[in-house]
Design an enzyme around this catalytic site. Structure first.
Site, PDB file in Angstrom:
ATOM      1  N   SER A 136       0.858  -1.191   0.000  1.00  0.00           N
ATOM      2  CA  SER A 136       0.000   0.000   0.000  1.00  0.00           C
ATOM      3  C   SER A 136       0.887   1.231   0.000  1.00  0.00           C
ATOM      4  O   SER A 136       2.040   1.179   0.451  1.00  0.00           O
ATOM      5  CB  SER A 136      -0.897   0.005   1.253  1.00  0.00           C
ATOM      6  OG  SER A 136      -1.550   1.243   1.425  1.00  0.00           O
ATOM      7  N   TYR A 149      -1.525  -0.081  10.877  1.00  0.00           N
ATOM      8  CA  TYR A 149      -1.794  -0.485   9.494  1.00  0.00           C
ATOM      9  C   TYR A 149      -0.596  -0.148   8.617  1.00  0.00           C
ATOM     10  O   TYR A 149      -0.135  -0.975   7.820  1.00  0.00           O
ATOM     11  CB  TYR A 149      -3.052   0.200   8.956  1.00  0.00           C
ATOM     12  CG  TYR A 149      -3.284  -0.095   7.490  1.00  0.00           C
ATOM     13  CD1 TYR A 149      -3.664  -1.374   7.076  1.00  0.00           C
ATOM     14  CD2 TYR A 149      -3.092   0.884   6.511  1.00  0.00           C
ATOM     15  CE1 TYR A 149      -3.851  -1.663   5.731  1.00  0.00           C
ATOM     16  CE2 TYR A 149      -3.279   0.595   5.168  1.00  0.00           C
ATOM     17  CZ  TYR A 149      -3.661  -0.676   4.786  1.00  0.00           C
ATOM     18  OH  TYR A 149      -3.831  -0.971   3.456  1.00  0.00           O
TER      19      TYR A 149
END
Length: 248
Positions: A136, A149
């Protein structure tokens, strides 16, 4: 070509299965929801051969058992797409929920390791293969209220580099793909089913779609034999960085 896709029951995994089907690849579709995998298989019709495995990537024993259960004709996996992952919660680290942290670390990091561990030995034995890891933009740029995260996706980035260092000598390519804002169920999961809050994440600009990431995966796995697409960051046109999005 035989490709195994984790998280195939929705979003990027589903779109990747559709894109691979158009290439004629045989598909091993993996996910936690057997009903959604059955729906995906039905939607692909008779385009390609498919085989479904239902397991949670966070469960090492379930992963190993499921992949070991593949019939002999499905054992030779050419492409592994480590797509399964999640985000849970959005809060300052001191206010974080331990269950959310465990879900993200277990799914995003250990899940990649468990599935790869089950698939890599066969690739090494055959001296060929391609592993695609979905990280990501959050793995490259840490943002406030998303520390765990971001850390989990930074770990995927490190794993991709480490895999490439260890596996290239065995004829195995490793590609890391880092998407920006993609409109899937990602934010609905992060915000515990709050669809109104989730929709605001994508308001005022044209976000990426799952098919855009699938197209990028296809680009990487269809590159010439002498080419490795090592790392790709893909953003929506309105997105300049992890949390910099120009909205109308």
């Amino acid at each position: 070509m035989t490709a195994l896709i984790t998280g195939a029951s929705s979003g990027i995994g589903w779109a990747t299965a559709e894109a691979f089907a158009r290439l004629g690849y045989r598909l091993i579709l993996c996910g936690r929801r057997a009903d959604k995998l059955a729906e995906l298989t039905a939607s692909l019709g008779d385009q390609v051969e498919t085989y479904s495995l239902t397991f949670d990537v966070r469960d090492s024993q379930a992963v190993a058992a499921a992949i070991a259960s593949l019939p002999d004709a499905w054992q030779a996996i050419d492409i592994l797409v480590n797509n399964a992952g999640n985000a849970h919660g959005l809060s300052a680290i001191q206010d974080g929920d331990l269950a959310d942290w465990d879900a993200m670390i277990d799914g995003n990091v250990q899940g990649v390791l468990y599935v790869s561990k089950a698939v890599m030995p066969g690739m090494v034995a055959r001296q060929r293969g391609h592993i695609v890891n979905l990280s990501s933009i959050a793995g490259k740029q840490t943002y406030a209220n998303g520390a765990v995260y971001c850390a989990s996706k930074a770990a995927v980035e490190a794993l991709s580099t480490g895999m490439r260092l260890d596996l290239t000598q065995h004829g195995i390519k490793v590609t890391n793909i880092a998407p920006g804002a993609v409109e899937t169920d990602f934010s609905v999961v992060r915000f515990k089913g709050d669809t109104s809050r989730a929709s605001q994440v994508y308001a005022g600009f044209d976000p990426l779609q799952a098919a855009d990431i699938a197209d990028t995966i296809v680009y990487a796995v269809t590159a010439p034999a002498h080419v490795t697409i090592a790392d790709i960051t893909i953003l929506a046109a309105a997105q300049a960085a992890a949390t910099t999005i120009y909205r109308t």
